[in-house]
Scaffold this active site. Structure first.
Site, PDB file in Angstrom:
ATOM      1  N   LYS A   1       0.807  -1.216   0.000  1.00 30.05           N
ATOM      2  CA  LYS A   1       0.000   0.000   0.000  1.00 30.05           C
ATOM      3  C   LYS A   1       0.840   1.266   0.000  1.00 30.05           C
ATOM      4  O   LYS A   1       0.494   2.256  -0.631  1.00 30.05           O
ATOM      5  CB  LYS A   1      -0.952  -0.018   1.202  1.00 30.05           C
ATOM      6  CG  LYS A   1      -2.083  -1.025   1.092  1.00 30.05           C
ATOM      7  CD  LYS A   1      -2.996  -0.918   2.299  1.00 30.05           C
ATOM      8  CE  LYS A   1      -4.253  -1.758   2.126  1.00 30.05           C
ATOM      9  NZ  LYS A   1      -3.975  -3.180   1.991  1.00 30.05           N
TER      10      LYS A   1
ATOM     11  N   GLU B   1      -3.212   6.232   8.088  1.00 30.85           N
ATOM     12  CA  GLU B   1      -4.025   7.100   7.241  1.00 30.85           C
ATOM     13  C   GLU B   1      -4.969   7.925   8.094  1.00 30.85           C
ATOM     14  O   GLU B   1      -5.426   7.477   9.155  1.00 30.85           O
ATOM     15  CB  GLU B   1      -4.899   6.268   6.283  1.00 30.85           C
ATOM     16  CG  GLU B   1      -4.231   5.858   5.017  1.00 30.85           C
ATOM     17  CD  GLU B   1      -5.200   5.139   4.098  1.00 30.85           C
ATOM     18  OE1 GLU B   1      -6.387   4.971   4.472  1.00 30.85           O
ATOM     19  OE2 GLU B   1      -4.776   4.733   3.014  1.00 30.85           O
TER      20      GLU B   1
ATOM     21  N   ARG C   1      -6.714  -8.061  -9.409  1.00 29.93           N
ATOM     22  CA  ARG C   1      -7.410  -9.335  -9.626  1.00 29.93           C
ATOM     23  C   ARG C   1      -8.883  -9.049  -9.849  1.00 29.93           C
ATOM     24  O   ARG C   1      -9.339  -7.912  -9.754  1.00 29.93           O
ATOM     25  CB  ARG C   1      -7.252 -10.236  -8.396  1.00 29.93           C
ATOM     26  CG  ARG C   1      -7.681  -9.530  -7.099  1.00 29.93           C
ATOM     27  CD  ARG C   1      -7.684 -10.461  -5.911  1.00 29.93           C
ATOM     28  NE  ARG C   1      -7.786  -9.772  -4.648  1.00 29.93           N
ATOM     29  CZ  ARG C   1      -8.911  -9.288  -4.117  1.00 29.93           C
ATOM     30  NH1 ARG C   1     -10.039  -9.401  -4.784  1.00 29.93           N
ATOM     31  NH2 ARG C   1      -8.915  -8.688  -2.948  1.00 29.93           N
TER      32      ARG C   1
END
Length: 616
Positions: free
Chosen positions: A116, A200, A297
C-alpha cells in the site's frame, strides 16, 4: 481462446470460472485440498487434482503443488481467482517461467500495487489524489505513534500488505494507539506474513467506491464504471452495488478517469479494481475522493458490474490472456439499471458474527435471481476457509426496486443447522436509510440495534411456530376441539417451545416449516428456529452461569492474559482466539477469580472447548 485452464482456487469463484469456461469450450482443471474433496467445484470441473491437506499453506498457497498439477493435467493456463495466490507476483512469474499463461495482472503490476505504501507513492507520481497519511520505512512504534499524533485522530492503522479488511484498526485517541498497533500487527503477520503498517487519516463520513478497470496486451484500457462497497462490518464488505448512489456525471468522469490513469501507470492487463475513499459528508464530490489501493485481480463483487453492463468479466479475462483485444471499447459500455449483491455467510450475527461450521443438512436458496453458490445441500462448511455459502445478486430498473428485491431474496434463505447472516442481510437491505441511499462505512455500526437480529425468536417467529402446531385437516376428530374450554369462549392461543423457552401465542401462519433430521424448523425472514410442543421439565431443572469461558469456534489461542489464581474484573480481556485469520477477544463475564486455565499461547482448540473458568 485458451484450450485448457487450471483454476487455482476453490468455492464459488471456482464454480463461477468453470461456468464461463465451459460456455467457451475451455477444458477446466480443479485443484482441491482434503477438506474440499467432495465440494461441488471439484465435481463440476473436467479434471480434478488433489494438492494437499486442508490448511491453505499446505494446499492452495503452495505454488509448487499447483504448478505440478498443471503439468500433470497438461493445463495451458492458470486462473488464480481471488484470494490465495491471485496477487502473488512471485507465483505469477513462476507460472510464466513454466511456459503457462497467467490469467491475471502482470507480475510487475502486482508487485507495484501489492504494498500500500509503494502504491500510494506511485499514484502520487501519476497525478492520482491519495489520502493524507504516513507511508514511511521507520516502523518503530514510537515513530508510528508520533505520525498518528501529527495526522490527528481518528486514524486508521493498515497492514502494508493487507486486504479484505484484515490487518486494519481504527484508533480514536492517542491512548489506545499502542494496543491497536500490536493487534493489527499480529493479524497482519498471520494473514500476510508481513507486519508492516501505514497510517491514514480516518475520514469521518467515508464511502468506499471502486472502479472496475480492464486492460489488454494491445495497450487498451477501459473502465466498466463504479461500484459502491460502503456497507461494511469490520472493514468486510456486506452488500455491494453498482452504480454508486448519489454519483453525478461530473464526479463519475473524474473518478473513472483517475482509475484509468492509475491502470496506465502500471501497464495494466486483465481485470483490476481501483479503490477510492470518498468523504461523503457533503455528498459525492470529485475533490473529496482519494485513491486507497488497487486490487490486481477479479473482485468478489464483480457480478454487480456484470449485471449493469451485460458483460461476462471472466470471459474478458480469458480473452485478454489469450492475446485478444478487449471485447468492447469505452464508448460501447453503458450502465443499465441497478444491481446489488449480498454475501451470504455461515456466521451468527447475534453472537458477534462468529463463523458457524458444520454440515448443511438443508439448503434452499432463492429462485429467480442470480446465485453464485459455494456449497450444496449436504456439503460441509469447513473452519479452514472463508465461510461464504453464496452470493445473492439482483438487478432491477431502479435502486429502490433492487433493494426490495434483495431484501425479499434474503428473507427466503433456508439453511440448517449451520447459522447464517441471511436475516441480518434482509434487515440491512430493507432499512429505510439504506433504501434512501444514506450509506457509508459506519452504517451497520450505527444501526446495529435494528439490523442485527436478536438471539431469541421474536413475536412473529413465535406466532408462526404456534400456527405450525395447530392440527391440520385430516388429523382426526379432535381438531374441532382446538382451543376448547368447558366454560367460556375457546382460547385460540397455542403453547410452543422455541428458542429454548415455552411461549403462549396466537398462531399466525408465516414462513416455511421443514422436517429436517427429526427436527421441525421454522424459516422466517432469513432466520431458522427449531420448535416443538412443550414437554414437562424435571423438577429443579435450571440453567446457571458457571463462569466457563468456552471457545466459540475452532481456532488458535494467540494471547493469554488470564492468570490462574488471579482476580479478573467483568469485561477484562482474558484470551484472544484467532480463527479464519480474524481475532476474537474473550472477556470475563463477571468479577471473580480465575480458577481454571486450560490453554496457553499457540494452543489449537475446538468449538466448545473449555479455555478458562471464572469463579465469583
Amino acid at each position: 481462446m485458451l484450450e485448457s485452464l487450471l483454476i487455482a482456487n476453490r468455492g464459488e469463484i471456482a464454480r463461477r470460472i468453470i461456468r464461463t469456461a465451459r460456455r467457451l469450450g475451455v477444458r477446466t482443471v480443479a485443484v482441491y485440498s482434503d477438506a474440499d474433496a467432495q465440494m461441488p467445484f471439484v465435481r463440476e470441473a473436467d479434471l480434478a487434482e488433489r494438492i494437499g491437506p486442508a490448511p491453505a499453506r499446505e494446499s492452495y498457497l503452495d505454488g509448487a503443488k499447483i504448478l505440478a498439477a498443471a503439468a500433470k493435467t497438461k493445463a495451458r493456463a492458470i486462473h488464480p481467482g481471488y484470494g490465495f495466490l491471485s496477487e502473488n507476483a512471485d507465483f505469477a512469474e513462476a507460472v510464466e517461467r513454466a511456459g503457462l499463461i497467467w490469467v491475471g495482472a502482470p507480475p510487475g503490476a502486482i508487485r507495484a500495487m501489492g504494498l500500500k505504501d509503494a502504491a500510494k507513492k506511485l499514484m502520487q507520481d501519476a497525478g492520482v489524489p491519495v489520502t493524507p497519511g504516513y507511508l514511511g520505512d521507520d516502523q518503530s512504534p514510537e515513530r508510528l505513534k508520533s505520525e498518528a499524533d501529527r495526522i490527528g485522530y481518528p486514524v486508521l492503522i493498515k497492514a502494508v500488505a493487507g486486504g479484505g479488511g484484515k490487518g486494519m484498526r481504527r484508533v480514536e485517541a492517542a491512548g489506545s494507539f499502542g494496543e491497536a498497533l500490536a493487534s493489527c500487527r499480529r493479524e497482519a503477520a498471520a494473514s500476510f506474513g508481513d507486519d508492516r503498517v501505514l497510517i491514514e487519516k480516518y475520514i469521518a463520513n467515508p464511502r468506499h467506491i471502486e472502479v472496475q478497470v480492464f486492460g489488454d496486451h494491445h495497450g487498451n484500457i477501459v473502465h466498466l464504471f463504479e461500484r459502491d462497497c460502503s456497507m461494511q462490518r469490520r472493514y468486510q464488505k456486506v452488500i455491494e452495488e453498482a452504480p454508486a448512489p448519489g454519483m453525478d456525471d461530473t464526479t463519475r468522469a473524474a473518478l473513472t478517469g483517475a482509475a484509468v490513469k492509475a491502470a496506465r501507470a502500471v501497464g495494466y492487463v486483465g481485470a483490476g479494481t481501483i479503490e477510492f475513499i470518498a468523504d461523503a459528508s457533503d455528498g459525492l464530490r470529485a475533490d473529496r475522493i482519494w485513491f486507497m489501493e488497487m486490487n490486481t485481480r477479479l473482485q468478489v463483487e464483480h457480478p454487480v458490474t456484470e449485471a449493469i453492463t451485460g458483460q461476462d468479466l471472466v470471459e474478458w479475462q480469458l480473452r485478454a490472456a489469450s492475446g485478444e483485444k478487449l471485447p468492447k471499447a469505452q464508448d460501447q459500455l453503458f450502465i443499465d439499471g441497478w444491481a446489488m449483491e449480498a454475501r451470504l455467510y455461515a456466521e451468527n450475527p447475534s453472537a458477534g458474527f462468529l463463523p458457524s461450521t458444520g454440515r448443511i443438512a438443508h439448503l434452499n436458496l432463492p429462485a429467480n435471481i442470480r446465485v453464485d453458490s459455494a456449497v450444496e445441500q449436504g456439503d460441509l462448511v469447513s473452519p479452514y476457509y472463508d465461510p461464504m455459502i453464496a452470493k445473492l445478486i439482483v438487478h432491477a430498473a431502479t435502486r429502490p426496486a433492487a433493494a426490495e428485491k434483495l431484501a425479499n431474496a434474503c428473507r427466503t434463505v433456508e439453511v440448517w443447522p449451520v447459522k447464517t447472516n441471511a436475516g441480518f442481510l434482509a434487515r440491512a437491505a430493507a432499512d429505510p436509510n439504506f433504501v434512501r441511499g444514506g450509506v457509508d462505512t459506519g452504517f451497520i455500526e450505527r444501526h446495529a440495534a435494528r439490523v442485527i437480529p436478536a438471539s431469541e425468536p421474536g413475536r412473529d417467529a413465535i406466532a408462526a411456530a404456534a400456527a405450525a402446531l395447530l392440527p391440520k385437516n385430516g388429523d382426526g376428530p379432535w381438531q374441532a376441539l382446538a382451543g376448547f374450554r368447558l366454560a367460556g369462549a375457546p382460547d385460540p392461543r397455542v403453547a410452543v417451545e422455541i428458542g429454548g423457552e415455552v411461549h403462549i401465542a396466537e398462531p399466525v401462519a408465516a414462513g416455511a416449516v421443514r422436517e429436517i433430521a427429526g427436527d421441525r424448523v421454522l424459516f422466517l425472514d432469513g432466520g431458522a428456529w427449531p420448535f416443538s410442543t412443550p414437554q414437562p421439565k424435571a423438577a429443579g431443572e435450571t440453567g446457571t452461569d458457571d463462569g466457563a469461558i468456552l471457545a466459540p469456534m475452532p481456532g488458535t489461542v494467540i494471547l493469554v492474559e488470564a492468570v490462574k489464581g488471579k482476580a479478573a474484573k467483568r469485561g477484562q480481556r482474558l484470551l484472544v482466539l484467532e480463527a479464519m485469520k480474524m481475532e476474537y477477544i474473550l472477556v470475563a463475564p463477571f468479577d471473580g477469580t480465575v480458577v481454571d486455565l486450560t490453554v496457553k499461547t499457540g494452543s489449537q482448540v475446538e468449538e466448545g472447548a473449555l479455555l478458562a473458568r471464572i469463579e465469583r
